[in-house]
Design a protein around this motif. Structure first.
Motif, PDB file in Angstrom:
ATOM      1  N   TYR A   1      18.696  17.271  26.679  1.00 37.42           N
ATOM      2  CA  TYR A   1      18.121  17.476  25.436  1.00 37.42           C
ATOM      3  C   TYR A   1      16.856  16.572  25.382  1.00 37.42           C
ATOM      4  N   LYS A   2      16.885  15.233  26.139  1.00 33.43           N
ATOM      5  CA  LYS A   2      15.682  14.499  26.205  1.00 33.43           C
ATOM      6  C   LYS A   2      14.595  15.251  27.010  1.00 33.43           C
ATOM      7  N   GLN A   3      14.876  15.906  28.063  1.00 33.28           N
ATOM      8  CA  GLN A   3      13.854  16.564  28.801  1.00 33.28           C
ATOM      9  C   GLN A   3      13.298  17.581  27.981  1.00 33.28           C
ATOM     10  N   ALA A   4      14.113  18.652  27.279  1.00 33.14           N
ATOM     11  CA  ALA A   4      13.735  19.545  26.607  1.00 33.14           C
ATOM     12  C   ALA A   4      12.779  19.186  25.426  1.00 33.14           C
ATOM     13  N   THR A   5      13.048  18.415  24.848  1.00 31.82           N
ATOM     14  CA  THR A   5      12.588  17.717  23.656  1.00 31.82           C
ATOM     15  C   THR A   5      11.296  16.725  23.801  1.00 31.82           C
ATOM     16  N   TYR A   6      11.598  15.590  24.696  1.00 30.54           N
ATOM     17  CA  TYR A   6      10.466  14.767  24.738  1.00 30.54           C
ATOM     18  C   TYR A   6      10.018  14.821  26.305  1.00 30.54           C
ATOM     19  N   GLY A   7      10.248  15.762  27.316  1.00 30.03           N
ATOM     20  CA  GLY A   7       9.957  15.711  28.490  1.00 30.03           C
ATOM     21  C   GLY A   7       8.403  15.676  28.817  1.00 30.03           C
TER      22      GLY A   7
ATOM     23  N   HIS B   1       3.661   6.268  17.923  1.00 28.81           N
ATOM     24  CA  HIS B   1       4.523   5.480  17.008  1.00 28.81           C
ATOM     25  C   HIS B   1       5.848   6.484  16.656  1.00 28.81           C
ATOM     26  N   SER B   2       5.414   8.091  16.581  1.00 23.83           N
ATOM     27  CA  SER B   2       6.564   8.882  16.079  1.00 23.83           C
ATOM     28  C   SER B   2       7.392   9.257  17.435  1.00 23.83           C
ATOM     29  N   PHE B   3       6.881   9.333  18.447  1.00 20.45           N
ATOM     30  CA  PHE B   3       7.649   9.626  19.593  1.00 20.45           C
ATOM     31  C   PHE B   3       8.379   8.552  20.140  1.00 20.45           C
ATOM     32  N   LYS B   4       7.904   7.222  20.113  1.00 21.38           N
ATOM     33  CA  LYS B   4       8.509   5.986  20.395  1.00 21.38           C
ATOM     34  C   LYS B   4       9.686   5.824  19.370  1.00 21.38           C
ATOM     35  N   LYS B   5       9.649   5.892  18.033  1.00 21.06           N
ATOM     36  CA  LYS B   5      10.520   5.898  17.190  1.00 21.06           C
ATOM     37  C   LYS B   5      11.692   6.855  17.340  1.00 21.06           C
ATOM     38  N   MET B   6      11.286   8.125  17.574  1.00 18.09           N
ATOM     39  CA  MET B   6      12.303   9.140  17.441  1.00 18.09           C
ATOM     40  C   MET B   6      13.231   9.235  18.658  1.00 18.09           C
ATOM     41  N   LEU B   7      12.769   8.881  19.752  1.00 16.39           N
ATOM     42  CA  LEU B   7      13.651   8.898  21.066  1.00 16.39           C
ATOM     43  C   LEU B   7      14.897   8.232  20.859  1.00 16.39           C
ATOM     44  N   PRO B   8      14.657   6.886  20.642  1.00 14.88           N
ATOM     45  CA  PRO B   8      16.037   6.240  20.509  1.00 14.88           C
ATOM     46  C   PRO B   8      16.800   6.549  19.157  1.00 14.88           C
ATOM     47  N   ARG B   9      16.143   7.041  18.250  1.00 12.90           N
ATOM     48  CA  ARG B   9      17.012   7.405  16.865  1.00 12.90           C
ATOM     49  C   ARG B   9      17.727   8.735  17.344  1.00 12.90           C
ATOM     50  N   ASP B  10      17.176   9.715  18.096  1.00  9.16           N
ATOM     51  CA  ASP B  10      17.865  10.736  18.640  1.00  9.16           C
ATOM     52  C   ASP B  10      19.004  10.195  19.409  1.00  9.16           C
ATOM     53  N   GLU B  11      18.890   9.582  20.334  1.00  3.78           N
ATOM     54  CA  GLU B  11      19.812   9.155  21.357  1.00  3.78           C
ATOM     55  C   GLU B  11      20.901   8.480  20.489  1.00  3.78           C
TER      56      GLU B  11
END
Length: 321
Positions: free
Chosen positions: A130-136, A152-162
């Motif tokens: 999921y991380k590769q497909a979404t944030y790769g 800011h959005s990406f740095k915030k959302m990656l740990p939030r999604d995890e």
């Protein structure tokens, strides 16, 4: 699956999704649910009713039909909703139908995106997939995201999604089954995900990061007074709603328990409320149930047409709903 109060809305989250088929540039899309206990809202053209009765995608497809086609297909739907075949639609039958429509929408939504994330085709979606497909793309090309807001959005959302993924992953193997992935994408529908729904809502609205939502933050989430003019009447009403019904302990702000009461109320059933609304608005003889004639006479409340996406469902087996 639980009976979350916000079941008629998408997950309460800022989802970062890619176009199917690889590492395209992610796009941010905010889809946080509105309060579960909100009173019924008649959007233009009975949009709320159409989406509740048919599902969002099916409601759109109905809008492509002529009025005559819409009425004809609605008549076939009425026959299917009438479980005991007594010629009447009761509130209970309508409620059960609306719940089936929502359940189908959720599982079809998961099926639609499953292949985009199950990269190794093992019928599970690992967190790394999921991380590769979404944030790769972002992780491999950070230089393309120089905009501070995007970063800011990406740095915030990656740990939030995890965090959300791990909460949905009940067996803790970091690989989601279809049910676990459904909980990840639609957390408001699952009892064990409610704390995540509340926490994400708090994080989105709590701009001063004090751990609470005050009245101004509550209003700012739904109304941006960019012209600095007088607030419209509906905003004034929402301020009163905050004071009277949201801030239960009257300390001027909402804590997590009060936020949960607001967005995931235990004493409010959306499907039942919508079923009662449809009966009330269409029940000409006031016998608390609807004939097919009463439904068809008020057809534009139930479905749309070209004049005012359900067609494909008429070919399905009833048991699929």
């Amino acid at each position: 699956m639980g009976s979350g109060g916000a079941g008629w809305c998408p997950a309460l989250a800022l989802l970062l999704l890619l176009p199917p088929g690889g590492l395209g540039k992610p796009t941010a899309r905010q889809e946080r649910a509105r309060p579960g206990a909100a009173q019924h809202e008649d959007r233009p053209g009975f949009q709320y009713d159409h989406e509740a009765f048919l599902g969002k995608e099916e409601a759109r497809s109905f809008d492509q039909l002529s009025p005559e086609e819409s009425r004809e297909r609605l008549g076939k739907i009425v026959d299917r909703i009438d479980d005991d075949k007594d010629g009447y639609l009761t509130t209970e039958e309508l409620k059960n139908w609306i719940k089936r429509v929502q359940k189908r929408y959720i599982y079809e939504n998961v099926a639609k995106v499953w292949k985009d994330y199950d990269l190794n085709k093992d019928n599970k979606i690992a967190w790394e997939e999921y991380k590769q497909a979404t944030y790769g793309y972002y992780l491999e090309n950070p230089e393309e995201f120089q905009d501070a807001t995007d970063q800011h959005s990406f740095k915030k959302m990656l740990p939030r999604d995890e965090r959300r993924f791990k909460t949905a992953d009940l067996d803790g193997d970091l690989a989601a089954t279809r049910e676990e992935f459904t909980a990840f994408l639609h957390p408001e529908e699952f009892e064990h995900m409610k704390n995540i729904v509340v926490l994400e809502t708090l994080e989105d609205i709590d701009k001063n990061e004090d751990g609470f939502v005050d009245q101004d933050e509550y209003i700012a989430d739904m109304f941006a007074n960019e012209e600095r003019g007088p607030e419209p009447d509906w905003v004034i009403t929402e301020r009163e709603q905050f004071s009277d019904f949201r801030d239960l302990n009257k300390d001027g702000k909402m804590d997590k328990d009060e936020i949960q009461h607001w967005i995931l109320p235990q004493d409010y059933d959306h499907a039942l409320a919508e079923a009662r609304h449809l009966v009330y608005e269409s029940d000409v003889d006031k016998d608390q149930k609807l004939t097919k004639e009463e439904v068809l006479d008020n057809w534009n409340m139930f479905v749309g047409s070209q004049a005012t996406n359900y067609g494909e469902d008429l070919t399905r087996n009833h048991d699929e709903l």
